[in-house]
Design an enzyme around this catalytic site. Structure first.
Site, PDB file in Angstrom:
ATOM      1  N   CYS A 124       0.844  -1.208   0.000  1.00 32.99           N
ATOM      2  CA  CYS A 124       0.000   0.000   0.000  1.00 32.99           C
ATOM      3  C   CYS A 124       0.873   1.250   0.000  1.00 32.99           C
ATOM      4  O   CYS A 124       1.891   1.293   0.690  1.00 32.99           O
ATOM      5  CB  CYS A 124      -0.823   0.087   1.280  1.00 32.99           C
ATOM      6  SG  CYS A 124      -1.890  -1.295   1.542  1.00 32.99           S
ATOM      7  N   ARG A 175     -12.001  -0.921  -7.140  1.00 30.35           N
ATOM      8  CA  ARG A 175     -11.812  -0.955  -5.690  1.00 30.35           C
ATOM      9  C   ARG A 175     -11.657   0.451  -5.115  1.00 30.35           C
ATOM     10  O   ARG A 175     -11.972   0.710  -3.968  1.00 30.35           O
ATOM     11  CB  ARG A 175     -10.562  -1.790  -5.408  1.00 30.35           C
ATOM     12  CG  ARG A 175     -10.328  -2.096  -3.968  1.00 30.35           C
ATOM     13  CD  ARG A 175      -9.216  -3.111  -3.817  1.00 30.35           C
ATOM     14  NE  ARG A 175      -9.179  -3.609  -2.461  1.00 30.35           N
ATOM     15  CZ  ARG A 175      -8.474  -3.046  -1.506  1.00 30.35           C
ATOM     16  NH1 ARG A 175      -7.723  -1.998  -1.743  1.00 30.35           N
ATOM     17  NH2 ARG A 175      -8.519  -3.537  -0.279  1.00 30.35           N
TER      18      ARG A 175
HETATM   19  P1  XMP Z   1      -0.537  -7.078   3.751  1.00 34.13           P
HETATM   20  O1  XMP Z   1       0.229  -6.196   4.661  1.00 34.13           O
HETATM   21  O2  XMP Z   1      -0.937  -8.348   4.406  1.00 34.13           O
HETATM   22  O3  XMP Z   1      -1.886  -6.279   3.393  1.00 34.13           O
HETATM   23  O4  XMP Z   1       0.189  -7.301   2.473  1.00 34.13           O
HETATM   24  C1  XMP Z   1      -2.925  -6.829   2.626  1.00 34.13           C
HETATM   25  C2  XMP Z   1      -4.075  -5.851   2.478  1.00 34.13           C
HETATM   26  O5  XMP Z   1      -3.675  -4.662   1.795  1.00 34.13           O
HETATM   27  C3  XMP Z   1      -4.828  -4.048   1.197  1.00 34.13           C
HETATM   28  N1  XMP Z   1      -4.465  -3.626  -0.151  1.00 34.13           N
HETATM   29  C4  XMP Z   1      -4.140  -2.365  -0.506  1.00 34.13           C
HETATM   30  N2  XMP Z   1      -4.158  -1.212   0.211  1.00 34.13           N
HETATM   31  N3  XMP Z   1      -3.358  -0.045  -1.679  1.00 34.13           N
HETATM   32  C5  XMP Z   1      -3.780  -0.046  -0.394  1.00 34.13           C
HETATM   33  O6  XMP Z   1      -3.811   1.011   0.246  1.00 34.13           O
HETATM   34  C6  XMP Z   1      -3.321  -1.158  -2.466  1.00 34.13           C
HETATM   35  O7  XMP Z   1      -2.936  -1.121  -3.622  1.00 34.13           O
HETATM   36  C7  XMP Z   1      -3.747  -2.370  -1.847  1.00 34.13           C
HETATM   37  N4  XMP Z   1      -3.865  -3.651  -2.294  1.00 34.13           N
HETATM   38  C8  XMP Z   1      -4.310  -4.370  -1.234  1.00 34.13           C
HETATM   39  C9  XMP Z   1      -5.930  -5.089   1.209  1.00 34.13           C
HETATM   40  O8  XMP Z   1      -6.907  -4.683   2.127  1.00 34.13           O
HETATM   41  C10 XMP Z   1      -5.215  -6.368   1.622  1.00 34.13           C
HETATM   42  O9  XMP Z   1      -6.043  -7.285   2.296  1.00 34.13           O
END
Ligand code: XMP
Length: 487
Positions: free
Chosen positions: A313, A426
Site C-alpha cells: 500500500c 476498488r
Molecule cells: P498485507 O500487509 O498483508 O496487506 O500485504 C494486505 C491488504 O492490503 C490491502 N491492499 C491495498 N491497500 N493499496 C492499499 O492502500 C493497495 O494497492 C492495496 N492492495 C491491497 C488489502 O486490504 C489487503 O487485504
C-alpha cells in the site's frame, strides 16, 4: 477487552510498537491452545487466518490451502470476466467434497485428449460418460486415469476405452443422497476398492460422485473449514457497484459460494445497498461491509479493519491519510464491543500489516504480529504479502539476481499494473482519466509450500498464547497486557 497501557490511549501505533506482557504461569502444553474464532457472526474457523482478495494472493489454490488448514480464502475479482472468478470458486467447492454435485461429464464421442483437458483444468481424471455428454442423459460408463494412461493416440474415442455401464458398480441416490448418508457411499467405495463411485437417480442419470481421494483428504486435515456437504468453504470479493455485484453474487451463489466481502478502499453508500440486496435475495450468504455499525448492523456479518497498512500500500504516503494498524484494530474492535448490547455481536478482521522479517538470513515464520492483532480485539487476521510468496499464490517464482534469492511478485490492487484490469473499481476511479495509484508492485521472498508454512504460523501463534498463559483467543482478548515498546 485486554488492558492497554495508558501511554497508548489515543495514540497511533503499529504492531512493532507494542509488546504483550506474560503475566500468568502456563500449566498446559502448546498444542492444547485452541485458536477457534469467528470469521463472521455465524461462521467459525479453527484457525484465525484469512487470505486477501488480491490477484497475487488468492485464487483457488490458496483458498484450498487456507480452508484445509482451518482458515478461509477470499477470491479476488480482478479477472477479465465474472465467469473466470466463478471458475475459481467452483474449483474450491469441487476440491474436497462429500457428494460432488454437478460433476464434469463427457459423451462417448469425446476423446482421450478431452479427458486430459479436464485434468488440466480441474485436477482430476475420473469422468462419468453419459449418452449426450450432459447430466440430462443416461449414464454410459466411466473413464479413469487407469483407462487412458498408456494411450498414445489422443484422438481415441472414449467409447472404446471407458468401463461400460453394465460393468460399473454404482450407488442409488435414494439410498445415499436422499438420506444424506455419505457414510453409506463411502462404504461401497471402500468395499469395492473404487477410486470413484457414481451415484445415479431412478432414471440412471448421474446425480453425484464420491471420490476416494476426498475421503483420504478429509482424514488428513482435521482443522478444515467445511460446509454441511463437507465441501471446503470459500468467500469471494465483490466490487462496490450494485449492478456488477448482482451478477457476481448470483453466479457465485449457484456455484456454492459461502459468502462475500465487499472490497473497496473507501466506504461507498453503494456497499450498503449491495449488502442489503444480498441479505434479501441470498439470506444464507455471509457478507461484510466497512460501514458504520449503526447503519449496517442488520446486513453486515463482520467488519474488516485497515486503511493503508498493507505491505504493497502507498495510500498513507500518497494521500496522507490512513491509520497505524494496531491502534485502528484496537479502537474499531473496542467500538464494536461497545455497540454489541444494542446491535449484536460483529467480529472484526485485522486486514494488512502483518509482517514477518524477511532479511535473507531470517526468513522464518514469526507470528507475533498475528497474536498482537488478536490481543487488540480482532477475531481473524487477513494477510496478503505474507502469503504471496507461497507456492499456492498465483504467479511464478523467479530468481532475483540483486538479492540472490528466489522471490515472487506481490502487487497492491491499487497499483497502476493491477488497475489495468478491474482494480480501479476498488478505488471507485474506474471511469476517471487520472488514476492516482494507491499501491505498488514489490517482490516478496519465496516461502515454499503453504502446507509447511501455515502449520508453522499456527504453532507459533499457539506458542505465543501459551507463553502468556492463555488457552484460547477469548482469554487473550480479555486479559492481554499490552504495553508500548521503547522507540
Ligand atoms: P498485507 O500487509 O498483508 O496487506 O500485504 C494486505 C491488504 O492490503 C490491502 N491492499 C491495498 N491497500 N493499496 C492499499 O492502500 C493497495 O494497492 C492495496 N492492495 C491491497 C488489502 O486490504 C489487503 O487485504
Amino acid at each position: 477487552m485486554a488492558k492497554l497501557h495508558p501511554d497508548l490511549i489515543n495514540k497511533e501505533f503499529w504492531y512493532k510498537d507494542i509488546t504483550l506482557i506474560p503475566n500468568r504461569l502456563p500449566d498446559f502444553e502448546r498444542d492444547m491452545v485452541d485458536l477457534t474464532t469467528h470469521f463472521t457472526k455465524r461462521l467459525k474457523l479453527k484457525t484465525p487466518f484469512v487470505s486477501s482478495p488480491m490477484d497475487t494472493v488468492t485464487e483457488a489454490e490458496m483458498a484450498i490451502l487456507m480452508a484445509l488448514l482451518g482458515g478461509i480464502g477470499v477470491i479476488h475479482y480482478n479477472f477479465l470476466t465474472i465467469d473466470e472468478q466463478i471458475e475459481e470458486v467452483e474449483k474450491v467447492k469441487r476440491f474436497e467434497a462429500g457428494f460432488v454435485f454437478n460433476p464434469v461429464v463427457l459423451s462417448p464421442q469425446k476423446t482421450v485428449k478431452d479427458v486430459y483437458d479436464v485434468a488440466d483444468k480441474h485436477g482430476f481424471f475420473s469422468v462419468p460418460i453419459t449418452e449426450d455428454g450432459t447430466l440430462n442423459s443416461k449414464l454410459s460408463g466411466i473413464v479413469t486415469h487407469r483407462d487412458i494412461r498408456y494411450r498414445k493416440d489422443m484422438e481415441t474415442k472414449l467409447k472404446t476405452v471407458m468401463t461400460p455401464r453394465e460393468k460399473l458398480i454404482v450407488a442409488k441416490k435414494s439410498e445415499t443422497i436422499d438420506k444424506n448418508d455419505l457414510q453409506a457411499a463411502n462404504e461401497i467405495l471402500r468395499k469395492n476398492n473404487l477410486d470413484t463411485l457414481i451415484i445415479v437417480d431412478e432414471d440412471d442419470k448421474v446425480a453425484a460422485l464420491v471420490a476416494d481421494s476426498d475421503i483420504r483428504k478429509n482424514e488428513q486435515f482435521p482443522l478444515a473449514t467445511k460446509d454441511e456437504n463437507k465441501q471446503l468453504r470459500v468467500f469471494s470479493a465483490v466490487e462496490s457497484r450494485l449492478e456488477l455485484a448482482k451478477e457476481r453474487v448470483g453466479k457465485g451463489y449457484d456455484a456454492g459460494l459461502d459468502g462475500i466481502i465487499i472490497d473497496a478502499s473507501v466506504v461507498f453508500k453503494e456497499q450498503l445497498e449491495i449488502a442489503k440486496y444480498c441479505k434479501e435475495n441470498f439470506p444464507k450468504l455471509e457478507e461484510m461491509v466497512r460501514k458504520i455499525i449503526e447503519e449496517a448492523s442488520d446486513y453486515c456479518d463482520a467488519l474488516r479493519i485497515g486503511i493503508g497498512p498493507g505491505a504493497a500500500c502507498i495510500t498513507q504516503q500518497e494521500l496522507g491519510t490512513g491509520r497505524a494498524q494496531a491502534s485502528a484494530v484496537w479502537e474499531c474492535s473496542k467500538e464494536v464491543k461497545k455497540l454489541e448490547p444494542k446491535y449484536g455481536f460483529i467480529p472484526t478482521i485485522a486486514d494488512g500489516g502483518i509482517k514477518i522479517p524477511d532479511t535473507i538470513d531470517q526468513d522464518i515464520a514469526k507470528p507475533g504480529d498475528i497474536t498482537k492483532a488478536l490481543a487488540l480485539g480482532a477475531k481473524t487476521c487477513m494477510m496478503g504479502g505474507l502469503l504471496a510468496g507461497l507456492d499456492e499464490s498465483p504467479g511464478e517464482k523467479e530468481f532475483d539476481y540483486e538479492e540472490n534469492r528466489m522471490v515472487k511478485k506481490y502487487r497492491g490492487m491499487g497499483s497502476t499494473e493491477a488497475m489495468k484490469k478491474r482494480g480501479a473499481l476498488r478505488y471507485g476511479i474506474e471511469k476517471m482519466k487520472i488514476k492516482i495509484p494507491e499501491g505498488k508492485v514489490i517482490k516478496v521472498p519465496y516461502r515454499g509450500s503453504g502446507y509447511d508454512f501455515i502449520p508453522q504460523l499456527i504453532a507459533g501463534v499457539k506458542q505465543s498464547l501459551q507463553k502468556q498463559g492463555f488457552k484460547n483467543i477469548k482469554e487473550l482478548q480479555e486479559e492481554a497486557d499490552i504495553r508500548p515498546l521503547p522507540k
